[in-house]
Design an enzyme around this catalytic site. Structure first.
Site, PDB file in Angstrom:
ATOM      1  N   TYR A 103      -4.507   4.526   7.931  1.00 28.09           N
ATOM      2  CA  TYR A 103      -6.010   3.943   8.249  1.00 28.09           C
ATOM      3  C   TYR A 103      -6.474   4.352   9.402  1.00 28.09           C
ATOM      4  O   TYR A 103      -6.543   5.541   9.671  1.00 28.09           O
ATOM      5  CB  TYR A 103      -6.012   2.515   7.717  1.00 28.09           C
ATOM      6  CG  TYR A 103      -5.129   1.840   6.668  1.00 28.09           C
ATOM      7  CD1 TYR A 103      -5.646   2.224   5.495  1.00 28.09           C
ATOM      8  CD2 TYR A 103      -4.153   1.143   6.630  1.00 28.09           C
ATOM      9  CE1 TYR A 103      -4.961   1.854   4.355  1.00 28.09           C
ATOM     10  CE2 TYR A 103      -3.684   0.554   5.840  1.00 28.09           C
ATOM     11  CZ  TYR A 103      -3.970   0.903   4.529  1.00 28.09           C
ATOM     12  OH  TYR A 103      -3.230   0.326   3.355  1.00 28.09           O
ATOM     13  N   LYS A 144       0.294   3.388  -2.888  1.00 29.78           N
ATOM     14  CA  LYS A 144      -0.997   4.481  -3.119  1.00 29.78           C
ATOM     15  C   LYS A 144      -0.501   5.694  -3.339  1.00 29.78           C
ATOM     16  O   LYS A 144      -1.277   6.553  -4.374  1.00 29.78           O
ATOM     17  CB  LYS A 144      -1.862   3.967  -2.263  1.00 29.78           C
ATOM     18  CG  LYS A 144      -2.424   2.555  -2.118  1.00 29.78           C
ATOM     19  CD  LYS A 144      -3.310   2.106  -0.887  1.00 29.78           C
ATOM     20  CE  LYS A 144      -3.909   0.977  -0.955  1.00 29.78           C
ATOM     21  NZ  LYS A 144      -4.541   0.459   0.242  1.00 29.78           N
ATOM     22  N   TYR A 146      -3.446  -2.743 -10.006  1.00 27.64           N
ATOM     23  CA  TYR A 146      -3.190  -2.234  -8.795  1.00 27.64           C
ATOM     24  C   TYR A 146      -2.416  -3.482  -8.072  1.00 27.64           C
ATOM     25  O   TYR A 146      -1.362  -3.502  -7.180  1.00 27.64           O
ATOM     26  CB  TYR A 146      -4.727  -2.361  -8.062  1.00 27.64           C
ATOM     27  CG  TYR A 146      -4.542  -2.209  -6.746  1.00 27.64           C
ATOM     28  CD1 TYR A 146      -4.157  -1.200  -5.984  1.00 27.64           C
ATOM     29  CD2 TYR A 146      -4.992  -3.463  -5.729  1.00 27.64           C
ATOM     30  CE1 TYR A 146      -4.032  -1.072  -4.362  1.00 27.64           C
ATOM     31  CE2 TYR A 146      -4.866  -3.466  -4.463  1.00 27.64           C
ATOM     32  CZ  TYR A 146      -4.470  -2.139  -3.853  1.00 27.64           C
ATOM     33  OH  TYR A 146      -4.611  -2.361  -2.487  1.00 27.64           O
ATOM     34  N   VAL A 191       1.518  -3.925   3.892  1.00 24.82           N
ATOM     35  CA  VAL A 191       1.236  -5.236   4.425  1.00 24.82           C
ATOM     36  C   VAL A 191       2.404  -6.050   4.304  1.00 24.82           C
ATOM     37  O   VAL A 191       2.714  -6.946   4.951  1.00 24.82           O
ATOM     38  CB  VAL A 191       0.221  -5.930   4.207  1.00 24.82           C
ATOM     39  CG1 VAL A 191      -1.122  -5.448   4.838  1.00 24.82           C
ATOM     40  CG2 VAL A 191       0.053  -6.431   2.581  1.00 24.82           C
ATOM     41  N   SER A 229       0.816  -1.299  -0.077  1.00 25.26           N
ATOM     42  CA  SER A 229      -0.060   0.030   0.117  1.00 25.26           C
ATOM     43  C   SER A 229       0.964   1.229  -0.135  1.00 25.26           C
ATOM     44  O   SER A 229       0.211   2.504  -0.314  1.00 25.26           O
ATOM     45  CB  SER A 229      -1.004  -0.173   1.249  1.00 25.26           C
ATOM     46  OG  SER A 229      -2.043  -0.831   0.878  1.00 25.26           O
TER      47      SER A 229
HETATM   48  N1  GLU Z   1      -2.222  -5.868  -1.785  1.00 23.58           N
HETATM   49  C1  GLU Z   1      -2.820  -5.505  -0.427  1.00 23.58           C
HETATM   50  C2  GLU Z   1      -4.253  -5.330  -0.624  1.00 23.58           C
HETATM   51  O1  GLU Z   1      -4.691  -4.671  -1.467  1.00 23.58           O
HETATM   52  C3  GLU Z   1      -2.399  -4.089   0.317  1.00 23.58           C
HETATM   53  C4  GLU Z   1      -2.635  -3.943   1.267  1.00 23.58           C
HETATM   54  C5  GLU Z   1      -1.940  -2.935   2.422  1.00 23.58           C
HETATM   55  O2  GLU Z   1      -0.712  -2.927   2.077  1.00 23.58           O
HETATM   56  O3  GLU Z   1      -2.364  -2.365   3.108  1.00 23.58           O
HETATM   57  O4  GLU Z   1      -5.122  -6.220  -0.294  1.00 23.58           O
END
Ligand code: GLU
Length: 410
Positions: free
Chosen positions: A256, A82, A204, A274, A79
């Site tokens: 978050y 992003k 993505y 993650v 993430s």
């Molecule tokens: N590939 C993960 C998902 O979209 C990334 C989530 C994250 O890093 O918070 O579920």
């Protein structure tokens, strides 16, 4: 870091590097004491991560990179991609077009929540998955492969080196990504997603599978901190206004449902992933990357968070932790025998620096014959400061004083 046994030459950078990296080692020693958390296990590639890996790196806007621990160990960006892909989408389409499809409000909800604005169907922000899938799909290109290539090239420009995709992680993300697909369909249904769902989520998943190190994250953060210019390569990746917008969104939404406590404890715009990485930036100073795979219940790296708390404290980086005495732009004030005053300025002139300067000038109003403000060493002047200075100088001139401002940048 290698330490040579001999004393460094007088001009050597080594003592500073050792001091900075020594402080980073101590940050890691503290962070290592944090217990708990679990490595993400929704795909085998993440489940295999070594929970003992721990790294921190700091990149300055001066272009230096300092690191400690496993700072060259690769992991998937997840993430943390992003905010950067958001910046790339804004670079390609402009603020309004992107804002029409993805909002800025912190959802206070987990990363994979269904946070869509009632009425418009816009995802709440680009940091939750729904918003990230849309922003990723906004990056244009004639074919899916070329679109992703543009994303990869953009992420690489932020990092200052060619970044590669971990194909196994990508395959696993794609095989297990039905919830993200569902988010894609929801945004497609409201007309927000501009692409077929499979094309959008594949891009993505690929961007999440890009391999980085803590050092890469530090440089990526430093590029945002340096108004969009990569301080190592010198490349202007995005405009200053886009870097500012990206940092703003990170500050409110990047962690978050931990974003509020994060701002209190660390006080920096940040983004976690993650894969165990966390990236933070202090505008005008540094980018920071940390890495430690075990995650807390909200998907943030347990030791990574502690390491960032440590760096923020050790380097006094909390955004609201300002100096009690504002920086002055006045280098010297020389009063000549005939009452000719020379005020020499250097560095940045912001509102507070202009206010100090005006106070200084006013203080000479009674006795000075002339005042020359030597601003040739000023590197930057805020428009508001220039305006106030012009008003103050005009007022002093109206009172009969000969005031000259020399070399103030436009
Ligand atoms: N590939 C993960 C998902 O979209 C990334 C989530 C994250 O890093 O918070 O579920």
């Amino acid at each position: 870091m290698s330490t040579a046994p001999t004393d460094p030459a007088p001009g050597s950078a080594r003592p500073l590097v050792e001091a900075v990296e020594g402080a980073l080692e101590r940050v890691l020693d503290e962070a290592r004491l944090a217990r708990g958390g679990a490595v993400a296990d929704y795909i085998p590639e993440l489940a295999r991560a070594n929970p003992e890996h721990l790294a921190v790196a700091v990149a300055s806007v001066g272009g230096n990179v300092y690191g400690a621990g496993d700072d060259r160990h690769p992991f998937t960006i997840q993430s943390i991609s992003k905010p950067f892909v958001y910046a790339l989408a804004v670079r390609e389409l402009g603020f309004d077009e992107v804002a029409g499809r993805v909002g800025f409000e912190p959802s206070g909800e987990p990363f994979n929540a269904i946070s869509l604005e009632p009425g418009t169907g816009r995802p709440a922000n680009p940091m939750i998955n729904a918003g990230a899938i849309v922003t990723s799909a906004l990056v244009p290109g004639p074919t899916p492969a070329e679109r992703f290539e543009r994303i990869r090239a953009g992420l690489s420009a932020f990092a200052g080196r060619q970044l590669e995709v971990d194909e196994r992680t990508f395959a696993s993300e794609r095989a297990t990504g039905d919830r993200n697909r569902a988010l894609g369909y929801l945004t497609l249904a409201t007309g927000i997603l501009p692409l077929p769902v499979d094309d959008a989520v594949d891009a993505y998943f690929r961007q999440c599978s890009v391999l980085v190190t803590a050092r890469d994250l530090a440089v990526m953060g430093a590029t945002l901190a340096h108004a969009g210019v990569n301080p190592v390569t010198g490349e202007a990746v995005v405009d200053p206004a886009i870097a500012k917008r990206t940092l703003s969104v990170m500050a409110t939404c990047g962690m978050y449902d931990y974003s509020g406590e994060w701002l209190v404890r660390v006080g920096l715009p940040a983004k976690s992933g993650v894969g165990g990485g966390v990236l933070a930036a202090q505008p005008g100073q540094v980018g920071i990357g940390v890495f430690s795979p075990p995650l807390d219940g909200r998907g943030n790296s347990v030791r990574g968070v502690e390491a960032l708390v440590g760096v923020s404290q050790a380097y006094e980086l909390h955004l609201f932790d300002h100096l009690t005495r504002p920086r002055s732009a006045i280098e010297s004030v020389v009063v000549g025998p005939d009452g000719d005053v020379v005020v020499t300025l250097r560095g940045e002139v912001d509102f507070i620096a202009a206010e100090q300067l005006v106070d200084e000038l006013r203080g000479h109003a009674g006795e000075a014959r002339s005042i020359r403000v030597d601003a040739r060493a000023v590197t930057d002047v805020r428009a508001v400061a220039a305006r106030f200075l012009a008003v103050a100088a005009g007022h002093l001139r109206a009172g009969g004083l000969d005031v000259v401002v020399d070399g103030l940048p436009g």
